[in-house]
Design a protein around this motif. Structure first.
Motif, PDB file in Angstrom:
ATOM      1  N   LEU A  37       0.775  -1.141   0.086  1.00 58.93           N
ATOM      2  CA  LEU A  37       0.150   0.149   0.214  1.00 58.93           C
ATOM      3  C   LEU A  37       0.832   1.298   0.357  1.00 58.93           C
ATOM      4  O   LEU A  37       0.668   2.409  -0.619  1.00 58.93           O
ATOM      5  N   SER A  54      -5.886   1.947  -4.046  1.00 54.93           N
ATOM      6  CA  SER A  54      -6.634   0.513  -3.800  1.00 54.93           C
ATOM      7  C   SER A  54      -6.638   0.192  -4.978  1.00 54.93           C
ATOM      8  O   SER A  54      -6.478  -0.909  -4.702  1.00 54.93           O
ATOM      9  N   ILE A  59      -8.352   0.123   3.273  1.00 52.84           N
ATOM     10  CA  ILE A  59      -7.404   1.091   3.689  1.00 52.84           C
ATOM     11  C   ILE A  59      -8.394   2.260   4.557  1.00 52.84           C
ATOM     12  O   ILE A  59      -7.731   1.849   5.564  1.00 52.84           O
TER      13      ILE A  59
END
Length: 199
Positions: free
Chosen positions: A14, A36, A46
């Motif tokens: 991420l 995402s 997230i």
């Protein structure tokens, strides 16, 4: 900060996706949806683990700071404690090499600097980073100069690092690590020469 239970494999994924999107569209346009999609996860993950874009940005900066801290520590660990000039130059080099020289990281830093002026938590991270740099420099400089001179030179080197790094980050050709380090090395040698002349 990410919540407890966030899979370790997801964090770097991420963080990397966040930097990729910031590099591509800028911080303001780096939406949770784009991040995402880049990371191949749902927006819900997230939001659940980071509480949204701000939390993810904060974790991204913490990740960069941790990596940078390790780079500095590793560089210093390979040098004898008495090699003060070499250790100063190693601290400088750590700001222009490795991950810090990655264009994606540079653009994320640039966005972070700008954003931190309006965000207390990110501003605190920036101050921690600045104080850590000054602390590393002062340890070595105090062995070579008087206390007041060491503080003055540490601030000057930190300003040179930030200024040269900022100019390089804004340069379409990227970071000229070698040239930046040579400029700071010349400044340090000028200060050392002045010290020897005084004596």
């Amino acid at each position: 900060m990410p919540k407890v239970g966030m899979p370790d494999i997801r964090k770097p994924q991420l963080v990397n996706a966040t930097m990729t999107v910031i590099e591509r569209v800028g911080l303001q346009s780096a939406s949770i949806a784009l991040i995402s999609e880049e990371a191949g996860v749902s927006t819900g993950i997230i939001n659940h683990y980071f509480g949204g874009k701000h939390g993810l940005l904060e974790e991204t900066m913490r990740s960069i700071l941790r990596a940078h801290g390790k780079t500095v520590t590793n560089a210093l660990s390979s040098l004898p404690a008495s090699a003060h000039k070499q250790r100063i130059l190693a601290i400088v080099a750590a700001n222009f090499e490795g991950q810090q020289a990655n264009n994606k990281v540079a653009k994320t830093w640039l966005a972070f600097w700008s954003y931190s002026m309006h965000d207390n938590q990110l501003q605190r991270l920036q101050r921690v980073n600045e104080q850590r740099l000054l602390s590393h420099l002062l340890i070595e400089l105090k062995a070579l100069f008087s206390n007041s001179q060491a503080h003055h030179i540490a601030q000057a080197i930190a300003a040179l690092i930030d200024g040269l790094w900022l100019r390089a980050a804004l340069n379409p050709d990227g970071l000229s690590a070698q040239q930046s380090q040579l400029i700071i090395k010349h400044y340090l040698e000028t200060q050392l020469q002045a010290l020897h002349t005084q004596h």
